[in-house]
Enzyme design. Sequence first.
Site, PDB file in Angstrom:
ATOM      1  N   GLU A  76       0.823  -1.200   0.000  1.00  0.00           N
ATOM      2  CA  GLU A  76       0.000   0.000   0.000  1.00  0.00           C
ATOM      3  C   GLU A  76       0.865   1.261   0.000  1.00  0.00           C
ATOM      4  O   GLU A  76       1.550   1.550   0.983  1.00  0.00           O
ATOM      5  CB  GLU A  76      -0.896   0.013   1.243  1.00  0.00           C
ATOM      6  N   LYS A 205      -8.646 -14.677  16.501  1.00  0.00           N
ATOM      7  CA  LYS A 205      -8.763 -14.280  15.083  1.00  0.00           C
ATOM      8  C   LYS A 205     -10.180 -13.935  14.653  1.00  0.00           C
ATOM      9  O   LYS A 205     -10.536 -14.083  13.493  1.00  0.00           O
ATOM     10  CB  LYS A 205      -8.177 -15.381  14.180  1.00  0.00           C
ATOM     11  N   ASP A 280       1.791 -14.097  12.866  1.00  0.00           N
ATOM     12  CA  ASP A 280       0.637 -14.665  12.161  1.00  0.00           C
ATOM     13  C   ASP A 280      -0.241 -13.493  11.717  1.00  0.00           C
ATOM     14  O   ASP A 280      -0.845 -12.821  12.537  1.00  0.00           O
ATOM     15  CB  ASP A 280      -0.128 -15.586  13.119  1.00  0.00           C
ATOM     16  N   HIS A 368      -2.303   9.312  -1.783  1.00  0.00           N
ATOM     17  CA  HIS A 368      -2.537   8.025  -2.431  1.00  0.00           C
ATOM     18  C   HIS A 368      -2.283   8.117  -3.925  1.00  0.00           C
ATOM     19  O   HIS A 368      -1.821   7.185  -4.561  1.00  0.00           O
ATOM     20  CB  HIS A 368      -3.955   7.538  -2.144  1.00  0.00           C
TER      21      HIS A 368
END
Lengths: 373, 373, 373, 373
Positions: A76, A205, A280, A368
Amino acid sequence: MSLRNFTTVAERQVFLSGKLHKDLSNISKTLIDPERDIHCENLIGAISLPLGVAGPISLKLKKTSQLHYVPLATTEGALVASVNRGAKAINLEGGADVFAYKTGATRGPVFFTGSINHGVILADWIKNHHKDLKKIIESTSSHIVLKKADIKIVGQYVFVRFQCDTDQAMGMNMVTIAVTKAVEFITKKTGYDCLAVAGNYDIDKKPAWLNMIRSRGFEVCADVALSKKTLKTVLKTTREKLFDTWLAKCMIGSAMSGSLGFNAHYANIVSAFFAATGQDIAHTVEGSIGITTMHQNKNGSLTVSVYLPSVMIGVVGGGTKLKTQSEARSITNTKTSEELARVLGGAVLAGELSLLASLAEGSLAKAHKNLGR
Amino acid sequence: MSLRNFTTVAERQVFLSGKLHKDLSNISKTLIDPERDIHCENLIGAISLPLGVAGPISLKLKKTSQLHYVPLATTEGALVASVNRGAKAINLEGGADVFAYKTGATRGPVFFTGSINHGVILADWIKNHHKDLKKIIESTSSHIVLKKADIKIVGQYVFVRFQCDTDQAMGMNMVTIAVTKAVEFITKKTGYDCLAVAGNYDIDKKPAWLNMIRSRGFEVCADVALSKKTLKTVLKTTREKLFDTWLAKCMIGSAMSGSLGFNAHYANIVSAFFAATGQDIAHTVEGSIGITTMHQNKNGSLTVSVYLPSVMIGVVGGGTKLKTQSEARSITNTKTSEELARVLGGAVLAGELSLLASLAEGSLAKAHKNLGR
Amino acid sequence: MSLRNFTTVAERQVFLSGKLHKDLSNISKTLIDPERDIHCENLIGAISLPLGVAGPISLKLKKTSQLHYVPLATTEGALVASVNRGAKAINLEGGADVFAYKTGATRGPVFFTGSINHGVILADWIKNHHKDLKKIIESTSSHIVLKKADIKIVGQYVFVRFQCDTDQAMGMNMVTIAVTKAVEFITKKTGYDCLAVAGNYDIDKKPAWLNMIRSRGFEVCADVALSKKTLKTVLKTTREKLFDTWLAKCMIGSAMSGSLGFNAHYANIVSAFFAATGQDIAHTVEGSIGITTMHQNKNGSLTVSVYLPSVMIGVVGGGTKLKTQSEARSITNTKTSEELARVLGGAVLAGELSLLASLAEGSLAKAHKNLGR
Amino acid sequence: MSLRNFTTVAERQVFLSGKLHKDLSNISKTLIDPERDIHCENLIGAISLPLGVAGPISLKLKKTSQLHYVPLATTEGALVASVNRGAKAINLEGGADVFAYKTGATRGPVFFTGSINHGVILADWIKNHHKDLKKIIESTSSHIVLKKADIKIVGQYVFVRFQCDTDQAMGMNMVTIAVTKAVEFITKKTGYDCLAVAGNYDIDKKPAWLNMIRSRGFEVCADVALSKKTLKTVLKTTREKLFDTWLAKCMIGSAMSGSLGFNAHYANIVSAFFAATGQDIAHTVEGSIGITTMHQNKNGSLTVSVYLPSVMIGVVGGGTKLKTQSEARSITNTKTSEELARVLGGAVLAGELSLLASLAEGSLAKAHKNLGR
């Protein structure tokens, strides 16, 4: 013929490449660890995830402060630049205060008792055998310590949230193995079935208030007081604008959306830092929850803080030992999981400062456009 | 001297390596794309993320079915094996039904009006100028279409949730640029300030009920009916056990935890698939919410479904064009973002089947012990 | 002239009646307590809220069981009949098991410290002065006992959740007065300001996960196993239908809605019982959260349970001493707040059974048509 | 012998009184409506709920303003006084702006389809038969209009949220009867079973994000700008203190607690107003959710707003026609449900002002001590 029939990465690549008529040569090129070090079945190579570095960022602890580079694996545009700018602002103020408290890894088995009456019996049994359970859990590894076991009886079920210190590891495997042993003991002694060693009362999660309220992994918080000058020269905004933007977005906007994230973009920094340092990445979910706060001080400065109640992070185990991940972590100037959690806390604070300043000045799209495509 | 002073990856590596006395050679080795293709500032190389392949998995659409390999970038042992086993079960039943509906990317600016009275004026103005806003938004790219603009007045603020079809891109950059233009128009014409083009009423990369209820990106659902035989031979369990485990864990356990994820482990598959195919891994947050359901049918089979209300995925833009990510996507047998979302839906279903079966049989810790460390 | 100018109910009635040209004679007629016993300013009389009685319902505790009538003040047709039918089903099975655990009343002041550093100092101070705070709190009433003080540091704030046993009173006034004293002590000794003695970390009269996860007031649970015969003859349904309806509505439907209430209609019974027995009806909010579960047993029966984590109830204080409320409570066959909480638990279970059975058989609208208008 | 055996209130009183040896004479005295007008089974009399009056409060609509008395049935000391003080502050500023938008009553049946494939078929059918369903629903009463039908497919289920304008009634009975007819039509024509006409996708009397995000009943918002003088003379505080208290309590505290109520005490006013005016007090649950906001204006004033997304209120039906409730409503100077919702909105704003000011000045406990016991 299936991928399972092959025993080496090379064989699988040849098979898949040939079968699908696709070039997978780059994937093969980027695998640099020996297969035996990697816990990923049907391995065919590796994804190359661009790695940028922000910082160094200055973090204070007690009377001293230290500089830490922040590795961020991301695709990104503007993310690294954003953390970098925030770090610059923080450094100008002499560094950020960062705290990381270890709550520990949790695993929450669910037992079936069939009735509340039996639930009460099982709950009492577990409370009364805490020492035994502690012993069993701690027998599975020299690195695990049982800190707490919260019990909930609901209908035909009993949920237990085992909370363990897993030393320098994030510890989900360690705690799963340990709790499995504890569950076997409970089942054997009481006769009540365990429906799942992971009964979502961990909770792992999945975004959930339990982890906001009771914490999981590390509880990380950080803050910095920004002077008018820093706000103006580095963040290109004023404290009034920054405050108003924060209040409208992170508090009111999040409340309107039913969010557990009262922040600007924790998930961006958490996911990029996790990918870079061998964590993770699915734990980005827990890392995205939390609250950013601001306060306009009487001396003209603006204090900004971040609060991350559930950071699952470690410096051993999982992907931490892979070569690139290990190298990336080596630049953070940390030794322990706690220290690594603190660097993440500082980086998240930096990211909040910069993005909120961009939003306040209406320059997000521009950033951006320039950096992102 | 800072990283900003250098213009090439090589220079930054040398600088950082020398300064910190750390070997970063593997990070440099694994960068295979030219820097100009990568949107990551202060680039020093790349993380090598192990890539496994599950499947192929058979997905049905109308009368036909197709096979799709599932690339998963992960460092978690047992994950690929788990999806693989689920895929085998699905294939034995002739494939899973999978649907992906495009809701579109959203961006939610927040305006300051100072009072509800003024909020009503602004809200009316926006409603009355929908066509103009549509035109402005769609002028920023040939790929964007404004589908909807939801407006909320709360106190001194007006929130608008612009929802756009961004064609084959996940589209957050596209929609940010477009909505920035729309915001400029609104601000110019009405005089009301925009506090943030992203006011958390999108809501992006934060767990939130808004995305469960109104959806974001793709709404993906999938199901399969499993026969007793498949349950026994592939998943090594019975439908009663699987059902009881699901109910206790995904429904009761998640309810007790205050979760938006009524599932077993969507985040694992979503994050690994996103990392493999060049998506923004921070969108794992949205991907982790959703509901798995089960039903015991009269014919003895068990229907299992997954529901993911907020899948942010694309086949162009972001990291999708990087070499390894592009290669990984090439094995999925898909062309469009919708097709890719469907493959993810099938993979998530496979992952749910296998993990819940493991939990039902008490074999999770064993799998992790064998494959995970 | 305003209502404040008058000192008696009669004067206010005459004033308001005359000024607005409205007949308020019934309101005056229904006020039966002397004004000095009533804590309601600008009193002009009373609302007459119809009172029905369900039951008696049989509740088991250890080896014995007792019968309890259930007073319900309501204007909703079918509610009393519904609880009545559920009670009948419960009684046929020999009664319901009901448990009520006292968590206690909570009050959560918020302190301003200005920084996390100072937050840590304050938090440590509070932990280290637990005994002093306990002494101060318990000095305000012979009925209050401090059980716990949970502390959260977030940004510039420190939240403390004081949890107290308030004997037979629901206790919000008692705990507010006590915590105010504690806050004065903390403020005086540490110099940190208290922004609000009630800082929404209690959390009072707002739906919130904190009360689900940590409980408030009483944690009440109840269950009963229903035979096929009872299901058929009393509830006019089968266990399969009841189970399917529960799963679709209370679990999946509530999950889809982002609810803290995974139940059919706790709020109906809680509000009517609270109004009847002199509780604070605004606490219906906390009473509406909770989870109903069902399980189909091997012997053909169906176990149904309710779980109410946050029941704010008492037998002294507030409106409990008013004449009609006191009379209504007198028919419940209870002496303590715990016993009263248990009766409510049984009534809620009865209400769930009956409404879910009605829904399963498609007879809800019919019942409302016959009894409700 | 049971209560069911008797046909009159008097008989039941005698029976219960005799059986339990309890004096229930006050309960009998306070029942003033004829039994045939009351929808409450096993009626034995009535609860006398003290009724106080706050106000009048000045509410602005367009260019005019009107005065409204606020009836509040409560046993909580200080509540009426609190709303009264807030009303005084509002009146000094010329009144509050209040808006009430009718979303309408909702009922959300859940259908069982067995698979997503069938879910899609049913969803399409419902969309294609919207006109038929509208006709059926509107045939059940001249007061009902179908506004919208939101459809969600999840796993084996289809949920539909029918949203109806029910004219001057709160409308739950009306919409239940109408949707039951619609459900019969759908079931008959498509063959898919309805598991529950109320499938918690309404969602009724449970706290849920769906009602925050999509609204239910009325969406009510109100605001007022308070001058320094009013803050000082009436609310005895400053705008800085009030703002800081609001931010710490209603925003940060509520976020920390996982609340849907970002406010001080909506539930208090909603429940007391509902009880007074014959509403269903269980709807306090929906009324407790919502957001209070504050903003410090450049001219020195402080704007305070309330936002209640889900106010279930009416002026016909339910308990509205009972004598005391009808009298209480008569003093509000309203004719329609929308007007009544606006008065509630103003009263809630008044209540927020006063309680937050009390908290800011640390005078809550004192008020409770003086007025509450």
